[in-house]
Design a protein around this motif. Structure first.
Motif, PDB file in Angstrom:
ATOM      1  N   ILE A  80     -35.230   5.058  -4.996  1.00  0.00           N
ATOM      2  CA  ILE A  80     -34.753   5.772  -3.526  1.00  0.00           C
ATOM      3  C   ILE A  80     -33.662   6.455  -3.610  1.00  0.00           C
ATOM      4  O   ILE A  80     -32.514   6.186  -4.248  1.00  0.00           O
ATOM      5  N   SER A  81     -33.836   7.742  -3.118  1.00  0.00           N
ATOM      6  CA  SER A  81     -32.706   8.522  -3.172  1.00  0.00           C
ATOM      7  C   SER A  81     -32.819   9.730  -1.771  1.00  0.00           C
ATOM      8  O   SER A  81     -33.841   9.755  -1.349  1.00  0.00           O
ATOM      9  N   GLU A  82     -31.839  10.468  -1.745  1.00  0.00           N
ATOM     10  CA  GLU A  82     -31.812  11.509  -0.751  1.00  0.00           C
ATOM     11  C   GLU A  82     -31.922  12.721  -1.473  1.00  0.00           C
ATOM     12  O   GLU A  82     -31.152  12.986  -2.383  1.00  0.00           O
TER      13      GLU A  82
END
Length: 277
Positions: free
Chosen positions: A216-218
């Protein structure tokens, strides 16, 4: 001073003024009825000698092959027109009018004892001949018959019309170059880039690449878009050479004129008619 012996040299020869300007061609020489000496010369001027004027030749001289008179070209060409009668004489009125025009003393020529006021000047015929002057005792108007030969025959003459052409300016034509601005419209294809989002499911082939990052990351991903735009520029180049030329056209024109012809008729006296009867 012109003598009777010089008349053949004068007739049909050029006449010049005191400044050496050509006036025209000598047509006839007129003699003084009293002295028998040349007094007047007719000068043909204009196109084909269509105009004839008179000039005094008492003070004129033969220079080489032409007659030189002590009057200007304009003065001779502007002399009053005079009519010569059928006997080849100038009337007293015509002669006096010419003397007044040239500023010559009417009583200064002729016999030393004086000149009667009823005289006329005789004529000296055509080129190469010189008729005798009139009756010596005054001016009767019958002396110096034109065209009289030794055998008393008459010479019949007639005029011939000669037609020539002269070149004259009728107008001018010129080329002028100037600049005008015109609107030009052209269609040109241009391209541009648009963004399209592509989605693909996770498969065995791309699973490794898809699971390489954090779970999970931007994240951001940027794409540069491009487009084409029309660019206008002008270039000067020669397209043709233009010049003026002239073309000659020949047309026919009818010229009308009048010519005079002499006619000779026999006249019988009443006595001759009676003899024939």
């Amino acid at each position: 001073m012109i003598t009777k012996e010089q008349i053949p040299e004068v007739l049909d020869h050029q006449v010049y003024d005191a400044e050496g300007k050509k006036i025209g061609e000598a047509g006839h020489v007129f003699l003084d009825d009293v002295t028998g000496q040349p007094e007047w010369a007719s000068v043909r001027t204009g196109l084909f000698g269509s105009h004839e004027t008179f000039v005094p030749i008492h003070d004129a001289a033969m220079v080489e092959d032409h007659l030189e008179v002590p009057y200007s070209k304009d003065q001779v060409k502007g002399a009053p027109h005079v009519d010569v009668d059928q006997g080849g004489h100038l009337s007293e009125q015509e002669e006096r009018r010419l003397y007044d025009y040239y500023g010559v003393d009417w009583g200064g020529y002729g016999q030393e004892t004086g000149r009667t006021g009823t005289g006329t000047a005789g004529t000296a015929g055509t080129a190469g001949t010189a008729a005798a002057a009139g009756t010596a005792g005054g001016r009767t108007g019958t002396g110096g018959t034109r065209g009289r030969d030794r055998d008393e025959a008459m010479t019949r003459s007639e005029e011939e019309m000669r037609v020539g052409v002269e070149r004259q300016e009728t107008g001018k034509a010129r080329l002028r170059k100037y600049v005008v601005t015109e609107d030009v419209q052209k269609t040109v294809p241009v391209r541009h880039e648009e963004v399209r989002v592509e989605r693909e499911p996770i498969t065995e082939e791309n699973r490794g690449e898809a699971m390489s990052g954090p779970e999970i990351s931007e994240a951001e991903h940027e794409v540069t878009l491009h487009e084409e735009r029309p660019v206008v520029e002008t270039e000067t180049r020669p397209v043709e050479r233009v010049r003026l030329t002239t073309d000659e056209r020949t047309e026919e024109e009818t010229v009308q004129g009048q010519v005079r012809k002499e006619r000779i008729e026999e006249e019988e006296t009443a006595e001759d008619k009676r003899r024939r009867r």
